[in-house]
Design a protein around this motif. Structure first.
Motif, PDB file in Angstrom:
ATOM      1  N   VAL A   1       1.942  -6.432  -7.596  1.00  0.00           N
ATOM      2  CA  VAL A   1       0.983  -5.388  -7.978  1.00  0.00           C
ATOM      3  C   VAL A   1      -0.215  -5.419  -7.042  1.00  0.00           C
ATOM      4  O   VAL A   1      -0.724  -4.369  -6.633  1.00  0.00           O
ATOM      5  N   LEU A   2      -0.658  -6.602  -6.666  1.00  0.00           N
ATOM      6  CA  LEU A   2      -1.763  -6.709  -5.710  1.00  0.00           C
ATOM      7  C   LEU A   2      -1.389  -6.074  -4.377  1.00  0.00           C
ATOM      8  O   LEU A   2      -2.182  -5.324  -3.792  1.00  0.00           O
ATOM      9  N   VAL A   3      -0.180  -6.327  -3.906  1.00  0.00           N
ATOM     10  CA  VAL A   3       0.267  -5.744  -2.632  1.00  0.00           C
ATOM     11  C   VAL A   3       0.320  -4.218  -2.722  1.00  0.00           C
ATOM     12  O   VAL A   3      -0.169  -3.510  -1.833  1.00  0.00           O
ATOM     13  N   VAL A   4       0.880  -3.697  -3.810  1.00  0.00           N
ATOM     14  CA  VAL A   4       0.956  -2.242  -3.990  1.00  0.00           C
ATOM     15  C   VAL A   4      -0.456  -1.651  -4.075  1.00  0.00           C
ATOM     16  O   VAL A   4      -0.734  -0.599  -3.494  1.00  0.00           O
ATOM     17  N   THR A   5      -1.346  -2.337  -4.769  1.00  0.00           N
ATOM     18  CA  THR A   5      -2.728  -1.861  -4.893  1.00  0.00           C
ATOM     19  C   THR A   5      -3.428  -1.851  -3.546  1.00  0.00           C
ATOM     20  O   THR A   5      -4.163  -0.903  -3.231  1.00  0.00           O
ATOM     21  N   ILE A   6      -3.201  -2.853  -2.731  1.00  0.00           N
ATOM     22  CA  ILE A   6      -3.800  -2.895  -1.391  1.00  0.00           C
ATOM     23  C   ILE A   6      -3.312  -1.716  -0.561  1.00  0.00           C
ATOM     24  O   ILE A   6      -4.106  -1.022   0.081  1.00  0.00           O
ATOM     25  N   VAL A   7      -2.005  -1.470  -0.584  1.00  0.00           N
ATOM     26  CA  VAL A   7      -1.440  -0.368   0.206  1.00  0.00           C
ATOM     27  C   VAL A   7      -1.977   0.975  -0.280  1.00  0.00           C
ATOM     28  O   VAL A   7      -2.426   1.811   0.520  1.00  0.00           O
ATOM     29  N   LEU A   8      -1.948   1.201  -1.588  1.00  0.00           N
ATOM     30  CA  LEU A   8      -2.431   2.476  -2.125  1.00  0.00           C
ATOM     31  C   LEU A   8      -3.922   2.681  -1.864  1.00  0.00           C
ATOM     32  O   LEU A   8      -4.357   3.793  -1.546  1.00  0.00           O
ATOM     33  N   THR A   9      -4.707   1.617  -1.977  1.00  0.00           N
ATOM     34  CA  THR A   9      -6.143   1.727  -1.704  1.00  0.00           C
ATOM     35  C   THR A   9      -6.381   2.030  -0.229  1.00  0.00           C
ATOM     36  O   THR A   9      -7.218   2.878   0.108  1.00  0.00           O
ATOM     37  N   ALA A  10      -5.650   1.366   0.658  1.00  0.00           N
ATOM     38  CA  ALA A  10      -5.813   1.618   2.095  1.00  0.00           C
ATOM     39  C   ALA A  10      -5.446   3.059   2.442  1.00  0.00           C
ATOM     40  O   ALA A  10      -6.167   3.722   3.201  1.00  0.00           O
ATOM     41  N   VAL A  11      -4.353   3.556   1.876  1.00  0.00           N
ATOM     42  CA  VAL A  11      -3.952   4.942   2.133  1.00  0.00           C
ATOM     43  C   VAL A  11      -5.000   5.898   1.574  1.00  0.00           C
ATOM     44  O   VAL A  11      -5.388   6.877   2.227  1.00  0.00           O
ATOM     45  N   GLY A  12      -5.486   5.625   0.366  1.00  0.00           N
ATOM     46  CA  GLY A  12      -6.512   6.480  -0.231  1.00  0.00           C
ATOM     47  C   GLY A  12      -7.801   6.504   0.566  1.00  0.00           C
ATOM     48  O   GLY A  12      -8.404   7.565   0.760  1.00  0.00           O
ATOM     49  N   LEU A  13      -8.236   5.330   1.038  1.00  0.00           N
ATOM     50  CA  LEU A  13      -9.463   5.277   1.841  1.00  0.00           C
ATOM     51  C   LEU A  13      -9.287   5.988   3.174  1.00  0.00           C
ATOM     52  O   LEU A  13     -10.176   6.712   3.624  1.00  0.00           O
ATOM     53  N   ALA A  14      -8.127   5.791   3.816  1.00  0.00           N
ATOM     54  CA  ALA A  14      -7.867   6.470   5.082  1.00  0.00           C
ATOM     55  C   ALA A  14      -7.825   7.985   4.904  1.00  0.00           C
ATOM     56  O   ALA A  14      -8.336   8.733   5.739  1.00  0.00           O
ATOM     57  N   ALA A  15      -7.251   8.429   3.808  1.00  0.00           N
ATOM     58  CA  ALA A  15      -7.197   9.875   3.548  1.00  0.00           C
ATOM     59  C   ALA A  15      -8.578  10.424   3.216  1.00  0.00           C
ATOM     60  O   ALA A  15      -8.940  11.523   3.648  1.00  0.00           O
ATOM     61  N   ALA A  16      -9.370   9.674   2.477  1.00  0.00           N
ATOM     62  CA  ALA A  16     -10.713  10.136   2.123  1.00  0.00           C
ATOM     63  C   ALA A  16     -11.634  10.179   3.342  1.00  0.00           C
ATOM     64  O   ALA A  16     -12.520  11.036   3.433  1.00  0.00           O
ATOM     65  N   LEU A  17     -11.391   9.285   4.290  1.00  0.00           N
ATOM     66  CA  LEU A  17     -12.237   9.234   5.484  1.00  0.00           C
ATOM     67  C   LEU A  17     -11.734  10.126   6.611  1.00  0.00           C
ATOM     68  O   LEU A  17     -12.438  10.303   7.598  1.00  0.00           O
ATOM     69  N   GLY A  18     -10.504  10.656   6.515  1.00  0.00           N
ATOM     70  CA  GLY A  18     -10.088  11.638   7.486  1.00  0.00           C
ATOM     71  C   GLY A  18      -8.786  11.481   8.221  1.00  0.00           C
ATOM     72  O   GLY A  18      -8.135  12.482   8.494  1.00  0.00           O
ATOM     73  N   PRO A  19      -8.327  10.278   8.599  1.00  0.00           N
ATOM     74  CA  PRO A  19      -7.112  10.192   9.421  1.00  0.00           C
ATOM     75  C   PRO A  19      -5.833  10.684   8.754  1.00  0.00           C
ATOM     76  O   PRO A  19      -4.911  11.109   9.431  1.00  0.00           O
ATOM     77  N   LEU A  20      -5.759  10.628   7.455  1.00  0.00           N
ATOM     78  CA  LEU A  20      -4.569  11.079   6.729  1.00  0.00           C
ATOM     79  C   LEU A  20      -4.896  12.357   5.960  1.00  0.00           C
ATOM     80  O   LEU A  20      -6.060  12.665   5.721  1.00  0.00           O
ATOM     81  N   PRO A  21      -3.877  13.115   5.548  1.00  0.00           N
ATOM     82  CA  PRO A  21      -4.129  14.336   4.771  1.00  0.00           C
ATOM     83  C   PRO A  21      -4.908  14.038   3.482  1.00  0.00           C
ATOM     84  O   PRO A  21      -4.709  13.011   2.845  1.00  0.00           O
ATOM     85  N   THR A  22      -5.787  14.933   3.122  1.00  0.00           N
ATOM     86  CA  THR A  22      -6.669  14.746   1.977  1.00  0.00           C
ATOM     87  C   THR A  22      -5.902  14.554   0.675  1.00  0.00           C
ATOM     88  O   THR A  22      -6.360  13.842  -0.218  1.00  0.00           O
TER      89      THR A  22
END
Length: 121
Positions: free
Chosen positions: A67-88
């Motif tokens: 669960v920690l690993v999944v949370t890290i991945v989802l948080t990283a994707v969410g932060l990257a999307a919120a900051l711009g490199p990934l789709p919103t």
């Protein structure tokens, strides 16, 4: 059970904190709900208090680290999307990280409450 060998506390703590950060950034950036970040912080602090207040209330779990690993991945994707490199639209994965961390915490509490208690007498 030794406190340091099989305790899921650090993994649960990290998952809840990272999930709260991911959800807070998502809600603040994508939908401008900054005040909801305060609510998430209070709720997360309550869960952390529950996790750390008693050694007998923490059920061992094989799911804490995945669960920690999944949370890290989802948080990283969410932060990257919120900051711009990934789709919103992917920014909502920050909220999914929070949901995954909370689901594991609630299942662990339910599992722990169904375990028989042994008396130390």
């Amino acid at each position: 059970m030794s406190e340091t060998t099989n305790s899921p506390r650090p993994a649960r703590t990290a998952a809840l904190i990272l999930g709260a950060i991911g959800a807070s950034v998502t809600l603040s950036v994508v939908v401008s709900m900054w005040w909801l970040s305060l609510v998430l912080a209070v709720v997360t602090l309550g869960a952390l208090y529950e996790i750390w207040r008693s050694s007998s209330r923490v059920a061992p779990s094989r799911a804490a680290v995945p669960v920690l690993v999944v949370t890290i991945v989802l948080t990283a994707v969410g932060l990257a999307a919120a900051l711009g490199p990934l789709p919103t639209a992917l920014a909502w994965s920050g909220c999914a990280a929070f949901a995954v961390a909370w689901a594991e915490h609630i299942v662990a509490l339910a599992t722990d409450s169904s375990r028989p208690r042994t008396s130390a007498a």
